[in-house]
Scaffold this motif. Structure first.
Motif, short mmCIF file in Angstrom:
data_model
loop_
_atom_site.label_atom_id
_atom_site.label_comp_id
_atom_site.label_asym_id
_atom_site.label_seq_id
_atom_site.Cartn_x
_atom_site.Cartn_y
_atom_site.Cartn_z
N GLU A 1 36.64 30.76 31.53
CA GLU A 1 35.24 30.82 31.94
C GLU A 1 34.82 29.53 32.63
O GLU A 1 34.97 28.43 32.10
CB GLU A 1 34.35 31.05 30.71
N GLY A 2 34.30 29.68 33.86
CA GLY A 2 33.79 28.53 34.59
C GLY A 2 34.86 27.70 35.28
O GLY A 2 34.52 26.77 36.02
N LYS A 3 36.14 28.01 35.06
CA LYS A 3 37.22 27.28 35.72
C LYS A 3 37.40 27.84 37.14
O LYS A 3 36.88 28.91 37.48
CB LYS A 3 38.52 27.42 34.93
N THR A 4 38.16 27.14 37.96
CA THR A 4 38.35 27.55 39.35
C THR A 4 39.82 27.81 39.66
O THR A 4 40.69 27.00 39.30
CB THR A 4 37.80 26.48 40.31
N ALA A 5 40.07 28.91 40.35
CA ALA A 5 41.41 29.28 40.78
C ALA A 5 41.50 29.23 42.30
O ALA A 5 40.55 29.56 43.01
CB ALA A 5 41.75 30.69 40.30
N PHE A 6 42.66 28.82 42.80
CA PHE A 6 42.96 28.81 44.24
C PHE A 6 44.18 29.70 44.42
O PHE A 6 45.22 29.47 43.80
CB PHE A 6 43.24 27.40 44.72
N ILE A 7 44.06 30.71 45.29
CA ILE A 7 45.12 31.71 45.45
C ILE A 7 45.53 31.82 46.92
O ILE A 7 44.68 32.05 47.78
CB ILE A 7 44.67 33.09 44.95
N VAL B 1 36.81 31.71 42.25
CA VAL B 1 38.08 31.91 42.94
C VAL B 1 37.94 31.59 44.43
O VAL B 1 37.05 32.12 45.10
CB VAL B 1 38.59 33.36 42.78
N MET B 2 38.83 30.74 44.91
CA MET B 2 38.94 30.48 46.34
C MET B 2 40.13 31.25 46.86
O MET B 2 41.27 31.04 46.43
CB MET B 2 39.12 28.99 46.62
N LEU B 3 39.86 32.19 47.76
CA LEU B 3 40.91 32.98 48.38
C LEU B 3 41.38 32.29 49.65
O LEU B 3 40.55 31.89 50.49
CB LEU B 3 40.40 34.38 48.74
N ALA B 4 42.68 32.15 49.79
CA ALA B 4 43.25 31.54 50.99
C ALA B 4 44.23 32.52 51.62
O ALA B 4 45.00 33.19 50.93
CB ALA B 4 43.97 30.24 50.65
N ASP B 5 44.19 32.61 52.95
CA ASP B 5 45.10 33.53 53.64
C ASP B 5 45.22 33.09 55.09
O ASP B 5 44.31 32.45 55.64
CB ASP B 5 44.57 34.96 53.57
N ILE B 6 46.31 33.46 55.72
CA ILE B 6 46.54 33.10 57.12
C ILE B 6 45.74 33.99 58.07
O ILE B 6 45.43 33.60 59.19
CB ILE B 6 48.05 33.18 57.45
N ASN B 7 45.39 35.20 57.61
CA ASN B 7 44.68 36.15 58.46
C ASN B 7 43.18 36.07 58.19
O ASN B 7 42.69 36.51 57.15
CB ASN B 7 45.19 37.57 58.18
N ALA B 8 42.43 35.50 59.14
CA ALA B 8 41.00 35.25 58.94
C ALA B 8 40.21 36.54 58.77
O ALA B 8 39.26 36.59 57.97
CB ALA B 8 40.45 34.44 60.12
N ALA C 1 38.13 40.56 52.34
CA ALA C 1 38.42 40.45 50.91
C ALA C 1 37.32 39.68 50.19
O ALA C 1 36.87 40.06 49.10
CB ALA C 1 39.76 39.75 50.71
N VAL C 2 36.86 38.59 50.80
CA VAL C 2 35.79 37.79 50.21
C VAL C 2 34.52 38.61 50.08
O VAL C 2 33.84 38.59 49.04
CB VAL C 2 35.53 36.52 51.04
N GLU C 3 34.19 39.36 51.12
CA GLU C 3 32.97 40.18 51.09
C GLU C 3 33.04 41.25 50.00
O GLU C 3 32.04 41.52 49.32
CB GLU C 3 32.75 40.82 52.45
N VAL C 4 34.21 41.85 49.81
CA VAL C 4 34.37 42.87 48.77
C VAL C 4 34.11 42.26 47.40
O VAL C 4 33.34 42.81 46.59
CB VAL C 4 35.78 43.50 48.83
N LEU C 5 34.72 41.13 47.12
CA LEU C 5 34.57 40.53 45.80
C LEU C 5 33.18 39.96 45.58
O LEU C 5 32.63 40.04 44.46
CB LEU C 5 35.64 39.46 45.59
N VAL D 1 39.12 30.49 52.50
CA VAL D 1 39.53 29.47 53.45
C VAL D 1 40.80 29.93 54.14
O VAL D 1 41.73 30.43 53.51
CB VAL D 1 39.75 28.10 52.76
N VAL D 2 40.84 29.79 55.47
CA VAL D 2 42.03 30.17 56.22
C VAL D 2 43.10 29.11 56.01
O VAL D 2 42.83 27.90 56.14
CB VAL D 2 41.71 30.32 57.72
#
Length: 277
Positions: free
Chosen positions: A5-11, A33-40, A46-50, A60-61
């Motif tokens: 709870e309250g922690k941050t993940a980078f994927i 959660v910070m989502l990272a991907d090569i495809n902007a 994905a960010v908008e869905v979540l 972040v790209v």
């Protein structure tokens, strides 16, 4: 990590597949959660869905093979969520074919993404986790193919085996700094790994789409079939959460591969017996 709870993940590789569903599963546990991907484009979707589901996420790209992009990715995450506690190095690609037919640039590509991308992630995020003093966890996504080689997939198997070995090494090395390390070794899951070339960077030859590859070599269709008939990625995401909470070193998802591993262990034991004769 026992309380998420309250922690941050980078994927990494978080726009779809295991990365996306792990992001959702972790967000359900109360993580940022910070989502990272090569495809902007797919990343934004994905960010908008979540976000639409009410979760605290951002994107972040990131090309994991580009060492110079990792610092900016960490900075963007700290700007959004202050601290990072969990790194899931999930981004990966696959190269299929007989060893004599695999070109050097394909080897360079898969090594830079599957192996160097994991190394860069640890080099950037481990010092940050040490600095904030709240502990952390690094989970690297390998594969069952990293535990036992598979014909016509030697580049994939080799890089995933390296990820297993790295994770085993870092497990004890980083424990002194309060950082836990795990390695996720899934079997076949319903991802788009068969279409890895769609995001291949220009320096490695640029993108090629799976349908076009099949036109060139129809036998490639088999590499898609074994993936799309695999398990649902939601099940893999559940194991990500369980493995994180329980601090498991090896996180396995497909018990049906137990026998093949036991056979391998028996062969190794036999080799030790011969060495001691």
């Amino acid at each position: 990590m026992r309380n998420l709870e309250g922690k941050t993940a980078f994927i990494t590789g978080a726009a779809d597949g295991i990365g996306f569903h792990s992001a959702r599963a972790l967000a359900k546990q109360g993580m940022n959660v910070m989502l990272a991907d090569i495809n902007a484009e797919t990343l934004q979707q994905a960010v908008e869905v979540l976000k639409g589901e009410g979760f605290a996420v951002d994107g972040v790209v990131l090309d994991v093979a580009a060492r110079e992009q990792w610092g900016a990715a960490l900075d963007a995450t700290l700007s959004a969520f202050d601290r990072v506690h969990f790194l899931l190095s999930n981004a990966g690609v696959s190269v299929i074919g007989g060893q004599q037919n695999i070109e050097e640039q394909e080897w360079r590509w898969i090594i830079d993404v599957n192996l160097m991308g994991v190394i860069y992630g640890c080099q950037v995020f481990a010092p940050h986790m040490k600095s904030h003093g709240e502990g952390g966890h690094i989970m690297n996504v390998a594969s069952m193919a990293g535990l036992q080689g598979v014909e016509f997939a030697s580049p994939y198997c080799a890089t995933k085996a390296a990820v297993v070995s790295l994770s085993e090494s870092w497990r004890s090395e980083l424990a002194h700094s309060g950082i836990e390390v795990s390695v996720l070794c899934p079997g076949f899951a319903k991802t788009r790994i068969y279409d890895s070339y769609r995001n291949r960077q220009p320096q490695y030859g640029g993108p090629v789409y799976f349908d076009d590859l099949v036109k060139q070599k129809p036998s490639r269709e088999a590499s898609k079939e074994v993936v799309v008939t695999g398990v649902d990625v939601e099940l893999i995401a559940e194991r990500v959460v369980e493995g994180l909470l329980n601090n498991e070193l090896y996180i396995l998802t497909h018990p049906q591969f137990r026998q093949s591993q036991q056979t391998r262990f028996e062969m190794i034991n036999t080799a030790f017996d011969r060495a001691s004769d």
